[in-house]
Write a protein that holds these residues in place. Structure first.
Motif, PDB file in Angstrom:
ATOM      1  N   GLY A 196     -42.404  -6.374 -59.309  1.00 35.23           N
ATOM      2  CA  GLY A 196     -43.717  -5.976 -59.469  1.00 35.23           C
ATOM      3  C   GLY A 196     -43.719  -4.607 -59.949  1.00 35.23           C
ATOM      4  O   GLY A 196     -42.860  -3.816 -59.815  1.00 35.23           O
ATOM      5  N   THR A 197     -45.042  -4.235 -60.491  1.00 30.45           N
ATOM      6  CA  THR A 197     -45.007  -2.732 -61.154  1.00 30.45           C
ATOM      7  C   THR A 197     -45.812  -1.866 -60.388  1.00 30.45           C
ATOM      8  O   THR A 197     -46.153  -0.586 -60.956  1.00 30.45           O
ATOM      9  CB  THR A 197     -45.809  -3.069 -62.438  1.00 30.45           C
ATOM     10  OG1 THR A 197     -47.292  -3.575 -62.189  1.00 30.45           O
ATOM     11  CG2 THR A 197     -45.228  -4.138 -63.450  1.00 30.45           C
ATOM     12  N   ASN A 198     -45.917  -2.102 -58.880  1.00 27.97           N
ATOM     13  CA  ASN A 198     -46.518  -1.023 -58.161  1.00 27.97           C
ATOM     14  C   ASN A 198     -46.224  -1.359 -56.940  1.00 27.97           C
ATOM     15  O   ASN A 198     -45.495  -2.531 -56.396  1.00 27.97           O
ATOM     16  CB  ASN A 198     -48.040  -1.067 -58.240  1.00 27.97           C
ATOM     17  CG  ASN A 198     -48.754   0.165 -58.037  1.00 27.97           C
ATOM     18  OD1 ASN A 198     -48.079   1.056 -57.468  1.00 27.97           O
ATOM     19  ND2 ASN A 198     -49.860   0.413 -58.589  1.00 27.97           N
ATOM     20  N   THR A 199     -46.548  -0.389 -55.724  1.00 21.43           N
ATOM     21  CA  THR A 199     -46.278  -0.765 -54.280  1.00 21.43           C
ATOM     22  C   THR A 199     -47.410  -1.500 -53.714  1.00 21.43           C
ATOM     23  O   THR A 199     -48.488  -1.511 -54.351  1.00 21.43           O
ATOM     24  CB  THR A 199     -46.003   0.796 -53.782  1.00 21.43           C
ATOM     25  OG1 THR A 199     -47.352   1.378 -53.681  1.00 21.43           O
ATOM     26  CG2 THR A 199     -44.845   1.164 -54.075  1.00 21.43           C
ATOM     27  N   GLU A 200     -47.220  -2.197 -52.643  1.00 23.89           N
ATOM     28  CA  GLU A 200     -48.089  -2.875 -51.963  1.00 23.89           C
ATOM     29  C   GLU A 200     -49.106  -3.733 -52.712  1.00 23.89           C
ATOM     30  O   GLU A 200     -50.047  -4.104 -52.739  1.00 23.89           O
ATOM     31  CB  GLU A 200     -49.255  -1.853 -51.625  1.00 23.89           C
ATOM     32  CG  GLU A 200     -48.677  -0.790 -50.511  1.00 23.89           C
ATOM     33  CD  GLU A 200     -48.193  -1.411 -49.211  1.00 23.89           C
ATOM     34  OE1 GLU A 200     -48.659  -2.444 -48.645  1.00 23.89           O
ATOM     35  OE2 GLU A 200     -46.955  -1.045 -48.857  1.00 23.89           O
ATOM     36  N   VAL A 201     -48.199  -4.578 -53.668  1.00 21.24           N
ATOM     37  CA  VAL A 201     -48.772  -5.735 -54.416  1.00 21.24           C
ATOM     38  C   VAL A 201     -48.209  -7.132 -53.889  1.00 21.24           C
ATOM     39  O   VAL A 201     -48.717  -7.967 -54.825  1.00 21.24           O
ATOM     40  CB  VAL A 201     -48.327  -5.502 -55.879  1.00 21.24           C
ATOM     41  CG1 VAL A 201     -49.084  -4.116 -56.325  1.00 21.24           C
ATOM     42  CG2 VAL A 201     -46.983  -5.468 -56.129  1.00 21.24           C
ATOM     43  N   GLY A 202     -47.514  -7.148 -53.037  1.00 21.86           N
ATOM     44  CA  GLY A 202     -46.871  -8.483 -52.341  1.00 21.86           C
ATOM     45  C   GLY A 202     -45.787  -8.970 -52.802  1.00 21.86           C
ATOM     46  O   GLY A 202     -45.448 -10.175 -52.350  1.00 21.86           O
ATOM     47  N   LYS A 203     -44.922  -8.212 -52.964  1.00 24.84           N
ATOM     48  CA  LYS A 203     -43.563  -8.471 -53.344  1.00 24.84           C
ATOM     49  C   LYS A 203     -42.992  -8.903 -52.212  1.00 24.84           C
ATOM     50  O   LYS A 203     -42.110 -10.284 -52.344  1.00 24.84           O
ATOM     51  CB  LYS A 203     -42.821  -7.524 -54.095  1.00 24.84           C
ATOM     52  CG  LYS A 203     -43.338  -6.884 -55.380  1.00 24.84           C
ATOM     53  CD  LYS A 203     -42.621  -5.706 -55.999  1.00 24.84           C
ATOM     54  CE  LYS A 203     -42.525  -4.570 -55.215  1.00 24.84           C
ATOM     55  NZ  LYS A 203     -43.555  -3.899 -55.314  1.00 24.84           N
ATOM     56  N   THR A 204     -42.857  -8.315 -51.206  1.00 23.15           N
ATOM     57  CA  THR A 204     -42.063  -8.597 -49.787  1.00 23.15           C
ATOM     58  C   THR A 204     -42.541 -10.024 -49.489  1.00 23.15           C
ATOM     59  O   THR A 204     -41.720 -10.854 -48.935  1.00 23.15           O
ATOM     60  CB  THR A 204     -42.300  -7.579 -48.797  1.00 23.15           C
ATOM     61  OG1 THR A 204     -41.681  -6.271 -49.747  1.00 23.15           O
ATOM     62  CG2 THR A 204     -41.380  -7.930 -47.548  1.00 23.15           C
ATOM     63  N   VAL A 205     -44.013 -10.240 -49.302  1.00 20.92           N
ATOM     64  CA  VAL A 205     -44.681 -11.389 -48.687  1.00 20.92           C
ATOM     65  C   VAL A 205     -44.395 -12.707 -49.678  1.00 20.92           C
ATOM     66  O   VAL A 205     -44.036 -13.535 -49.264  1.00 20.92           O
ATOM     67  CB  VAL A 205     -46.022 -11.000 -48.597  1.00 20.92           C
ATOM     68  CG1 VAL A 205     -46.541 -12.446 -47.940  1.00 20.92           C
ATOM     69  CG2 VAL A 205     -46.342 -10.215 -47.696  1.00 20.92           C
ATOM     70  N   THR A 206     -44.202 -12.512 -50.872  1.00 21.48           N
ATOM     71  CA  THR A 206     -43.929 -13.591 -51.979  1.00 21.48           C
ATOM     72  C   THR A 206     -42.473 -13.742 -51.878  1.00 21.48           C
ATOM     73  O   THR A 206     -42.256 -14.955 -51.590  1.00 21.48           O
ATOM     74  CB  THR A 206     -44.206 -13.046 -53.464  1.00 21.48           C
ATOM     75  OG1 THR A 206     -45.558 -12.546 -53.321  1.00 21.48           O
ATOM     76  CG2 THR A 206     -43.921 -14.030 -54.247  1.00 21.48           C
ATOM     77  N   THR A 207     -41.672 -12.929 -51.700  1.00 23.23           N
ATOM     78  CA  THR A 207     -40.191 -13.064 -51.397  1.00 23.23           C
ATOM     79  C   THR A 207     -39.977 -13.889 -50.294  1.00 23.23           C
ATOM     80  O   THR A 207     -39.024 -14.937 -49.951  1.00 23.23           O
ATOM     81  CB  THR A 207     -39.437 -11.757 -51.277  1.00 23.23           C
ATOM     82  OG1 THR A 207     -39.708 -10.901 -52.522  1.00 23.23           O
ATOM     83  CG2 THR A 207     -37.871 -12.027 -51.073  1.00 23.23           C
ATOM     84  N   ALA A 208     -40.579 -13.489 -49.134  1.00 20.45           N
ATOM     85  CA  ALA A 208     -40.556 -14.242 -47.765  1.00 20.45           C
ATOM     86  C   ALA A 208     -40.854 -15.757 -48.191  1.00 20.45           C
ATOM     87  O   ALA A 208     -40.508 -16.732 -47.369  1.00 20.45           O
ATOM     88  CB  ALA A 208     -41.384 -13.543 -46.642  1.00 20.45           C
ATOM     89  N   ALA A 209     -42.090 -16.249 -48.599  1.00 24.47           N
ATOM     90  CA  ALA A 209     -42.511 -17.433 -48.899  1.00 24.47           C
ATOM     91  C   ALA A 209     -41.873 -18.031 -49.663  1.00 24.47           C
ATOM     92  O   ALA A 209     -41.534 -19.259 -49.254  1.00 24.47           O
ATOM     93  CB  ALA A 209     -44.047 -17.138 -49.506  1.00 24.47           C
ATOM     94  N   VAL A 210     -41.134 -17.600 -50.648  1.00 19.65           N
ATOM     95  CA  VAL A 210     -40.489 -18.429 -51.452  1.00 19.65           C
ATOM     96  C   VAL A 210     -38.840 -18.446 -51.002  1.00 19.65           C
ATOM     97  O   VAL A 210     -38.466 -19.751 -50.904  1.00 19.65           O
ATOM     98  CB  VAL A 210     -40.028 -17.599 -52.757  1.00 19.65           C
ATOM     99  CG1 VAL A 210     -38.678 -18.452 -53.542  1.00 19.65           C
ATOM    100  CG2 VAL A 210     -41.269 -17.319 -53.740  1.00 19.65           C
TER     101      VAL A 210
END
Length: 57
Positions: free
Chosen positions: A8-22
């Motif tokens: 992602g191109t910024n902080t707090e955009v959901g990368k961690t949650v998306t990673t956990a879901a995938v």
């Protein structure tokens, strides 16, 4: 072995949650999963980081 990169191109955009879901979906489908957080800034050594959060989720 396929590799999936979530970025992602910024902080707090959901990368961690998306990673956990995938990762959870892949595990549910019987795949083996490894999550790697190559670098993380702004976290003290005694703080839990994003990789810990993925495991928790």
């Amino acid at each position: 072995m396929p590799v999936l990169v979530i970025t992602g191109t910024n902080t707090e955009v959901g990368k961690t949650v998306t990673t956990a879901a995938v990762a959870a979906a892949a595990l549910a489908a019987g795949r083996s999963v490894a999550v790697l957080k190559a670098a993380q800034t702004g976290v003290r050594p005694d703080e839990r980081g994003d990789a810990d959060e993925v495991a928790r989720l």
